[in-house]
Design an enzyme around this catalytic site. Sequence first.
Site, PDB file in Angstrom:
ATOM      1  CE  LYS A 144      -1.684   1.700   3.961  1.00  0.00           C
ATOM      2  NZ  LYS A 144      -1.427   3.123   4.193  1.00  0.00           N
ATOM      3  CG  ASN A 145       2.608   2.670   3.596  1.00  0.00           C
ATOM      4  OD1 ASN A 145       1.414   2.937   3.509  1.00  0.00           O
ATOM      5  ND2 ASN A 145       3.224   2.516   4.756  1.00  0.00           N
ATOM      6  NE  ARG A 165       1.036  12.240   7.431  1.00  0.00           N
ATOM      7  CZ  ARG A 165       1.421  13.435   7.798  1.00  0.00           C
ATOM      8  NH1 ARG A 165       0.559  14.304   8.268  1.00  0.00           N
ATOM      9  NH2 ARG A 165       2.687  13.790   7.711  1.00  0.00           N
ATOM     10  CB  CYS A 189      -3.839  11.191  11.480  1.00  0.00           C
ATOM     11  SG  CYS A 189      -2.259  10.636  12.074  1.00  0.00           S
ATOM     12  NE  ARG A 236       1.386  10.011  10.184  1.00  0.00           N
ATOM     13  CZ  ARG A 236       0.830   9.018   9.494  1.00  0.00           C
ATOM     14  NH1 ARG A 236      -0.449   8.793   9.573  1.00  0.00           N
ATOM     15  NH2 ARG A 236       1.555   8.258   8.713  1.00  0.00           N
ATOM     16  N   PRO A 237       2.878  16.520  11.501  1.00  0.00           N
ATOM     17  CG  PRO A 237       4.666  17.729  12.379  1.00  0.00           C
ATOM     18  CD  PRO A 237       3.838  16.500  12.604  1.00  0.00           C
ATOM     19  CB  VAL A 238       3.087  18.506   5.981  1.00  0.00           C
ATOM     20  CG1 VAL A 238       2.261  17.250   5.883  1.00  0.00           C
ATOM     21  CG2 VAL A 238       2.216  19.738   6.155  1.00  0.00           C
ATOM     22  CG  ASP A 239       7.693  20.266  10.228  1.00  0.00           C
ATOM     23  OD1 ASP A 239       7.105  19.172  10.108  1.00  0.00           O
ATOM     24  OD2 ASP A 239       8.622  20.435  11.035  1.00  0.00           O
ATOM     25  CG  LEU A 240      10.426  17.404   8.412  1.00  0.00           C
ATOM     26  CD1 LEU A 240      10.727  15.969   8.814  1.00  0.00           C
ATOM     27  CD2 LEU A 240      11.636  18.286   8.697  1.00  0.00           C
ATOM     28  CG  ASP A 290       3.283   1.335   9.490  1.00  0.00           C
ATOM     29  OD1 ASP A 290       2.926   2.194  10.316  1.00  0.00           O
ATOM     30  OD2 ASP A 290       3.429   1.585   8.270  1.00  0.00           O
ATOM     31  CB  ILE A 339       7.894   6.393  14.568  1.00  0.00           C
ATOM     32  CG1 ILE A 339       9.029   5.363  14.474  1.00  0.00           C
ATOM     33  CG2 ILE A 339       7.721   7.165  13.266  1.00  0.00           C
ATOM     34  CD1 ILE A 339      10.385   5.895  14.089  1.00  0.00           C
ATOM     35  NE  ARG A 356      -6.912   4.456   5.746  1.00  0.00           N
ATOM     36  CZ  ARG A 356      -6.004   5.085   6.488  1.00  0.00           C
ATOM     37  NH1 ARG A 356      -6.241   5.308   7.755  1.00  0.00           N
ATOM     38  NH2 ARG A 356      -4.894   5.526   5.951  1.00  0.00           N
TER      39      ARG A 356
HETATM   40  C1  UD1 Z   1       4.772   6.664   6.415  1.00  0.00           C
HETATM   41  C2  UD1 Z   1       3.831   5.497   6.238  1.00  0.00           C
HETATM   42  C3  UD1 Z   1       3.284   5.039   7.592  1.00  0.00           C
HETATM   43  C4  UD1 Z   1       4.438   4.758   8.563  1.00  0.00           C
HETATM   44  C5  UD1 Z   1       5.395   5.933   8.631  1.00  0.00           C
HETATM   45  C6  UD1 Z   1       6.639   5.654   9.444  1.00  0.00           C
HETATM   46  C7  UD1 Z   1       2.831   5.921   4.075  1.00  0.00           C
HETATM   47  C8  UD1 Z   1       1.605   6.239   3.298  1.00  0.00           C
HETATM   48  N1  UD1 Z   1       2.724   5.899   5.393  1.00  0.00           N
HETATM   49  O1  UD1 Z   1       4.022   7.739   6.956  1.00  0.00           O
HETATM   50  O2  UD1 Z   1       2.523   3.857   7.385  1.00  0.00           O
HETATM   51  O3  UD1 Z   1       3.904   4.545   9.859  1.00  0.00           O
HETATM   52  O4  UD1 Z   1       5.830   6.280   7.295  1.00  0.00           O
HETATM   53  O5  UD1 Z   1       7.298   4.542   8.973  1.00  0.00           O
HETATM   54  O6  UD1 Z   1       3.874   5.648   3.505  1.00  0.00           O
HETATM   55  N2  UD1 Z   1       7.143  14.339  10.708  1.00  0.00           N
HETATM   56  C9  UD1 Z   1       7.341  15.656  10.997  1.00  0.00           C
HETATM   57  N3  UD1 Z   1       7.265  16.562   9.977  1.00  0.00           N
HETATM   58  C10 UD1 Z   1       7.009  16.196   8.686  1.00  0.00           C
HETATM   59  C11 UD1 Z   1       6.825  14.833   8.401  1.00  0.00           C
HETATM   60  C12 UD1 Z   1       6.895  13.921   9.437  1.00  0.00           C
HETATM   61  O7  UD1 Z   1       7.580  16.042  12.146  1.00  0.00           O
HETATM   62  O8  UD1 Z   1       6.959  17.068   7.806  1.00  0.00           O
HETATM   63  C13 UD1 Z   1       7.198  13.341  11.801  1.00  0.00           C
HETATM   64  C14 UD1 Z   1       5.889  12.592  11.989  1.00  0.00           C
HETATM   65  O9  UD1 Z   1       4.982  13.298  12.799  1.00  0.00           O
HETATM   66  C15 UD1 Z   1       6.368  11.311  12.647  1.00  0.00           C
HETATM   67  C16 UD1 Z   1       7.742  11.081  12.005  1.00  0.00           C
HETATM   68  O10 UD1 Z   1       8.108  12.330  11.435  1.00  0.00           O
HETATM   69  O11 UD1 Z   1       6.522  11.509  14.029  1.00  0.00           O
HETATM   70  C17 UD1 Z   1       7.763  10.030  10.925  1.00  0.00           C
HETATM   71  O12 UD1 Z   1       6.760  10.313   9.976  1.00  0.00           O
HETATM   72  P1  UD1 Z   1       6.913   9.979   8.448  1.00  0.00           P
HETATM   73  O13 UD1 Z   1       8.106   9.087   8.239  1.00  0.00           O
HETATM   74  O14 UD1 Z   1       6.847  11.210   7.661  1.00  0.00           O
HETATM   75  O15 UD1 Z   1       5.599   9.125   8.194  1.00  0.00           O
HETATM   76  P2  UD1 Z   1       4.612   9.208   6.953  1.00  0.00           P
HETATM   77  O16 UD1 Z   1       5.392   9.412   5.698  1.00  0.00           O
HETATM   78  O17 UD1 Z   1       3.507  10.126   7.263  1.00  0.00           O
END
Ligand code: UD1
Length: 426
Positions: free
Chosen positions: A22-23, A94, A118, A123-127, A310, A332, A402
């Site tokens: 899926k991912n 997301r 969520c 789970r921010p998107v700042d990065l 996961d 995580i 899902r």
């Molecule tokens: C992806 C996977 C999810 C898995 C996760 C970690 C998909 C669709 N989902 O989620 O199943 O649990 O990887 O292996 O592929 N973070 C920030 N800022 C950002 C982005 C992330 O602080 O801009 C933090 C998140 O809140 C979290 C950590 O980084 O604490 C890891 O998240 P991330 O690796 O980005 O997970 P996803 O890509 O959302």
Amino acid sequence: MDRLNIIGGAELNGRIPVSGAKNSALKLMVACLLTDEPITLTNMPSLADTRFLAQLLETLGVEVYWPKGESTCHLNAAELKSTIAPYEQVRKMRASFNVLGPLIARSGHATVSLPGGCAIGARPVDLHLQALEAMGADLKVEQGYVKAAAIQGLKGAHIVFSMPSVGATEHAMLTATLASGETILENAAREPEIEDLADCLNKMGAKITGAGTSTIRVQGVEKLHGTTHAVMPDRIEAGTYAMAAAAAGGDVTLDGCPVEALGAMIAKLREAGVTVDADEAAQTLRIRRNGTRLKAVNVSTQPHPGFPTDLQAQFMALMSVADGTSIIRETIFENRFMHAPELQRLGANILVRGQEAVVKGVPHLTGAPVMATDLRASVSLVIAGLAAEGETVVNRIYHLDRGFERLEAKLNACGANIKRLSGEDE
Ligand code: UD1
């Protein structure tokens, strides 16, 4: 609302085919936005999430041909008719947010809703946003939407992530393929799905090296072209069935299993006393537990190649019936123990303190009605239900749909007794 009725206690014996990941599929689908030529994805898992993303892509103007029940999906983004990804679609899933960079790369501008929180944390998107800005995108956040434009086009950048994020690494890599010059991503995430995406992008004409390591280099190209790509097998689905077999006991072989991506989990299962035969060449994983009780082992989730977050909920279900006390640390996500109170309803002895759960194994779980809260949490309840005595009813299984393709069919083929019931929540 559908629910699953599980009669526990049966051993699992047989073979389970592993579906496409899926991912990985979600990001591969997004890659179609980068070219006006057709992309064909094979080994596609037909899941609520992948079907849902197909709908968003259609909203953007992508022609999607993916008949129900088929594992080949054709995507053609010859012409985009919209560059807006609405709240209702991004909020629910997301990974939809990853259309932002590719839309800017393709059309010069885009408006994409912020995903919001969520169930498993903020789970921010700042990065993601920092990476796109470094590549020259002008970003404004207005009314919950990111409005982005890159009038001069995107340019390569040197991006050092403050933490390895799977989504941000993939988003930056997708976007950088069409930026001018070189992009270097440091402290990149190393999950196997990132390599799968890079392989597909390279077949489309991208120039990416280092995917799967913490430094990825992308030499931007002017145009990408169509290709056919097979989605890698789902290591989380495979790990889930491995733990289901370990919990229920029996002898199960997973076919088409990405063995090399499951090292950390295999090591933990062996430590817990499960017999695991891993054959990388044949891509099979055989899981056996005959009669002997599992041993409690500690686990801490880590970015790949560590133990995956996961699979944490599933491992907790397993440790609930192990001999001894297991400490499970989640590093995580900050709120990923919602399955603990539901497992307690089945008789598990779990104490959550902050990022840690202390699981004191009990000899037996007993069936009860429980509630699924998120994707991986819900499947941990199925695993516990298989190991429990009597009947377990898992409510709100739309979470399960899902991410797991034909879950009850695959488990029932090995002797599980799971029925899907429709109707109101109990
Ligand atoms: C992806 C996977 C999810 C898995 C996760 C970690 C998909 C669709 N989902 O989620 O199943 O649990 O990887 O292996 O592929 N973070 C920030 N800022 C950002 C982005 C992330 O602080 O801009 C933090 C998140 O809140 C979290 C950590 O980084 O604490 C890891 O998240 P991330 O690796 O980005 O997970 P996803 O890509 O959302």
